[in-house]
Write an enzyme that holds these catalytic residues in place. Structure first.
Site, mmCIF file in Angstrom:
data_model
loop_
_atom_site.group_PDB
_atom_site.id
_atom_site.type_symbol
_atom_site.label_atom_id
_atom_site.label_comp_id
_atom_site.label_asym_id
_atom_site.label_seq_id
_atom_site.Cartn_x
_atom_site.Cartn_y
_atom_site.Cartn_z
ATOM 1 N N LYS A 22 0.834 -1.216 0.000
ATOM 2 C CA LYS A 22 0.000 0.000 0.000
ATOM 3 C C LYS A 22 0.865 1.260 0.000
ATOM 4 C CE LYS A 22 -1.784 1.467 4.094
ATOM 5 N NZ LYS A 22 -1.429 2.843 4.447
ATOM 6 N N ASN A 23 1.835 1.309 0.926
ATOM 7 C CA ASN A 23 2.574 2.558 1.101
ATOM 8 C C ASN A 23 3.627 2.799 0.017
ATOM 9 O OD1 ASN A 23 0.995 3.111 3.253
ATOM 10 N ND2 ASN A 23 2.509 2.565 4.817
ATOM 11 N N CYS A 116 -5.109 12.129 13.494
ATOM 12 C CA CYS A 116 -5.824 10.871 13.275
ATOM 13 C C CYS A 116 -5.669 10.030 14.525
ATOM 14 C CB CYS A 116 -5.318 10.153 12.034
ATOM 15 S SG CYS A 116 -3.717 9.419 12.268
ATOM 16 N N ARG A 121 0.186 14.121 13.764
ATOM 17 C CA ARG A 121 0.684 13.964 12.395
ATOM 18 C C ARG A 121 0.653 15.249 11.560
ATOM 19 N NH1 ARG A 121 -1.413 8.379 10.009
ATOM 20 N NH2 ARG A 121 0.522 8.515 8.827
ATOM 21 N N ASP A 304 4.471 0.240 12.216
ATOM 22 C CA ASP A 304 3.286 -0.418 11.642
ATOM 23 C C ASP A 304 3.191 -1.896 12.029
ATOM 24 O OD1 ASP A 304 2.586 1.948 10.493
ATOM 25 O OD2 ASP A 304 3.304 1.456 8.488
ATOM 26 N N ARG A 396 -8.688 -0.871 4.425
ATOM 27 C CA ARG A 396 -7.843 0.190 3.853
ATOM 28 C C ARG A 396 -6.482 -0.368 3.422
ATOM 29 N NH1 ARG A 396 -6.480 4.600 7.673
ATOM 30 N NH2 ARG A 396 -5.109 4.895 5.890
HETATM 31 N N1 EPU Z 1 6.025 14.467 11.483
HETATM 32 C C1 EPU Z 1 6.055 15.792 11.835
HETATM 33 N N2 EPU Z 1 5.975 16.725 10.828
HETATM 34 C C2 EPU Z 1 5.883 16.386 9.518
HETATM 35 C C3 EPU Z 1 5.862 15.019 9.167
HETATM 36 C C4 EPU Z 1 5.941 14.078 10.183
HETATM 37 O O1 EPU Z 1 6.126 16.151 13.014
HETATM 38 O O2 EPU Z 1 5.826 17.292 8.661
HETATM 39 C C5 EPU Z 1 6.118 13.428 12.536
HETATM 40 C C6 EPU Z 1 4.874 12.546 12.636
HETATM 41 O O3 EPU Z 1 3.852 13.150 13.382
HETATM 42 C C7 EPU Z 1 5.437 11.286 13.255
HETATM 43 C C8 EPU Z 1 6.847 11.209 12.653
HETATM 44 O O4 EPU Z 1 7.125 12.519 12.174
HETATM 45 O O5 EPU Z 1 5.533 11.448 14.646
HETATM 46 C C9 EPU Z 1 7.007 10.225 11.511
HETATM 47 O O6 EPU Z 1 5.900 10.330 10.642
HETATM 48 P P1 EPU Z 1 6.009 10.118 9.065
HETATM 49 O O7 EPU Z 1 5.822 11.440 8.410
HETATM 50 O O8 EPU Z 1 7.234 9.347 8.736
HETATM 51 O O9 EPU Z 1 4.731 9.242 8.799
HETATM 52 P P2 EPU Z 1 3.861 9.322 7.487
HETATM 53 O O10 EPU Z 1 4.721 9.612 6.334
HETATM 54 O O11 EPU Z 1 2.668 10.190 7.713
HETATM 55 C C10 EPU Z 1 4.132 6.813 6.795
HETATM 56 C C11 EPU Z 1 3.211 5.653 6.544
HETATM 57 C C12 EPU Z 1 2.617 5.194 7.874
HETATM 58 C C13 EPU Z 1 3.769 4.777 8.790
HETATM 59 C C14 EPU Z 1 4.744 5.952 8.957
HETATM 60 C C15 EPU Z 1 5.968 5.607 9.773
HETATM 61 C C16 EPU Z 1 2.422 6.087 4.312
HETATM 62 C C17 EPU Z 1 1.296 6.440 3.429
HETATM 63 N N3 EPU Z 1 2.170 6.068 5.625
HETATM 64 O O12 EPU Z 1 3.325 7.828 7.392
HETATM 65 O O13 EPU Z 1 1.802 4.053 7.578
HETATM 66 O O14 EPU Z 1 3.264 4.425 10.052
HETATM 67 O O15 EPU Z 1 5.184 6.414 7.667
HETATM 68 O O16 EPU Z 1 6.641 4.549 9.210
HETATM 69 O O17 EPU Z 1 3.504 5.782 3.839
HETATM 70 C C18 EPU Z 1 0.034 2.565 7.905
HETATM 71 O O18 EPU Z 1 0.288 2.073 6.789
HETATM 72 O O19 EPU Z 1 -0.765 2.011 8.712
HETATM 73 C C19 EPU Z 1 0.665 3.815 8.309
HETATM 74 C C20 EPU Z 1 0.188 4.585 9.276
#
Ligand code: EPU
Length: 417
Positions: A22-23, A116, A121, A304, A396
């Site tokens: 998915k990701n 969420c 996030r 995850d 999802r």
């Molecule tokens: N964060 C910030 N500011 C930002 C971006 C992130 O503070 O601008 C923080 C987040 O709040 C979190 C940390 O940085 O505490 C890491 O978050 P990240 O941005 O890496 O997460 P994401 O990109 O929103 C992706 C996956 C998630 C997975 C995370 C961590 C996708 C679509 N989603 O989310 O997948 O948990 O990386 O590996 O790639 C899932 O598939 O169930 C899922 C939640």
């Protein structure tokens, strides 16, 4: 709303094939926005999140064609730059259109995703990076309103390692003027998969998979034929399922090197794991041993997989301390696992799990995607019947999960209510 009903206590045996990730699929489908002809993608999983991104991209003027083996995507007719709240709120990955829309149209208006179930996030790091690349960005009425005449290369340090932040900036930078350096970039396999796909389209990206990624802007990208990598979280979920049920599984169509951290922890817990080229054999022991675990960005133990690993520790011999270091609120599954008999105490970002001899089936409610997977796993291991409601979370991100478990001997069925 559908329910999944599980009769627990059955040993899982056989072979299971892993679906596309998915990701990885989400950013790769979105990267089509950077091209103006038909792209062809294979191994795209059939999931709600994929349907959501298709709806969002269709609203932007992107066309889709589908047959049994491929999904074709054409952004030649891209005619809108707005990603509305209704869609973004249901799937945070929608913010990934921000970078590509800015790169292609010089304009993007994307709803702020909001928090969420697993945490606040924010997307401040995506916005900061795009501003450094010359975008003018206003936050108004809950939207990120971004404009630029031409994105320019920049030397960007990401304050926090963010997966979608790295992907958004990488996609913005491929058509920018000059070179962009992303420092403290995320190293997840999905980042490498996106970079490989973009390079196949004609981009110039070096260093994906390390913490420094260099992107040299090019004038135009061409469409591609591309296959989505296997889902490492689905792989890990089936590995835990084998371990929990004293099962014996051959997991095929997977990439063993993407789940090294999970393999190490399972081995420490007494599980027998053997790696093949594109397969993993997992055999559950009579008694799982307790081990501590802390989540980390890749190559660390994936957040995850935290909920699923917690279920395994809930039937281990002894105490396990599980620390969630990525998201501030990712223990929402704990209260539901307690209903199935798990003994877990949460303090801040640590959960102390005291193994019990046997879980006991109960009605429970799914609260987010990976929490839902953990409840299914708990139900497989528990004695008696477990009913998991609100399974739309599961749909999802897991393709035909009940069919896959059922084929391995699990007592599991979807009840349409
Ligand atoms: N964060 C910030 N500011 C930002 C971006 C992130 O503070 O601008 C923080 C987040 O709040 C979190 C940390 O940085 O505490 C890491 O978050 P990240 O941005 O890496 O997460 P994401 O990109 O929103 C992706 C996956 C998630 C997975 C995370 C961590 C996708 C679509 N989603 O989310 O997948 O948990 O990386 O590996 O790639 C899932 O598939 O169930 C899922 C939640």
């Amino acid at each position: 709303m559908d329910k999944i009903v599980i009769t627990g206590g059955r040993r899982l045996e056989g072979t299971v094939a892993i679906s596309g990730a998915k990701n990885a699929a989400l950013p790769i489908l979105i990267s089509s926005i950077l091209t103006d002809d038909w792209n062809t993608f294979h191994n795209v999983p059939d999931l709600w999140d994929i349907r959501t991104i298709k709806r969002l991209m269709t609203d932007l003027g992107v066309r889709f064609k589908e047959d049994k083996t491929a999904l074709k995507v054409d952004a030649g007719g891209l005619n809108s730059f707005e990603a509305p709240y209704d869609l973004v709120k249901t799937m945070r990955a929608s913010v990934l259109v921000l970078g590509p829309l800015l790169a292609r149209l010089g304009r993007a208006r994307v709803s702020l995703p909001g928090g969420c179930a697993i945490g606040a996030r924010p997307i401040d790091i995506h916005i900061k990076g795009l501003r450094q690349m010359g975008a003018s960005i206003n936050l108004d009425h809950g939207y990120v309103d971004a404009k630029t005449d031409q994105l320019k290369g920049a030397d960007i340090y990401l304050d926090i390692t963010t997966v979608t932040g790295t992907e958004n900036l990488m996609m913005a930078a491929v058509l920018a003027k000059g070179s962009t350096i992303l420092r403290n970039a995320a190293k997840e396999p999905e980042i490498v998969a996106l970079a490989d796909c973009l390079n196949n389209m004609g981009a110039d990206i070096q260093g994906a998979g390390s913490s420094v990624i260099t992107i040299t802007g090019v004038k135009k990208l061409k469409p591609t034929f591309w296959s989505i990598i296997p889902d490492r979280i689905e792989t890990g979920t089936f590995m835990v399922a084998a371990a929990l049920t004293k099962g014996d599984l051959k997991i095929v169509n997977c990439v063993p090197s993407h789940v090294e951290a999970v393999i190490h922890k399972l081995k420490q817990a007494g599980v027998v794991v053997e790696k093949g080229q594109t397969s993993i054999f997992v055999k559950g022991p009579e008694q799982i041993q307790s081990v501590d675990m802390k989540t980390f960005p890749y190559p660390g133990f994936p957040t995850d997989m935290q909920a699923q690993f917690m279920v395994l520790m809930s039937i281990a011999s002894g105490l396990s301390v599980i620390t969630e270091a990525i998201f501030e609120n990712r223990f929402i599954h704990v209260s539901e696992l307690q209903r199935i008999g798990a003994d877990i105490i949460v303090s801040g970002n640590c959960a102390v799990v005291r193994g019990v001899p046997q879980l006991s089936g109960a009605p429970v409610m799914a609260t987010d995607l990976r929490a839902s997977a953990s409840l299914i796993l708990a139900g497989l291991a528990a004695e008696g019947t477990t009913e998991v409601s609100r399974v739309y979370h599961l749909d999802r991100g897991y393709e035909r999960i009940e069919e896959k478990f059922s084929a391995l001997g699990a007592g599991i069925e979807r009840v349409r209510v």
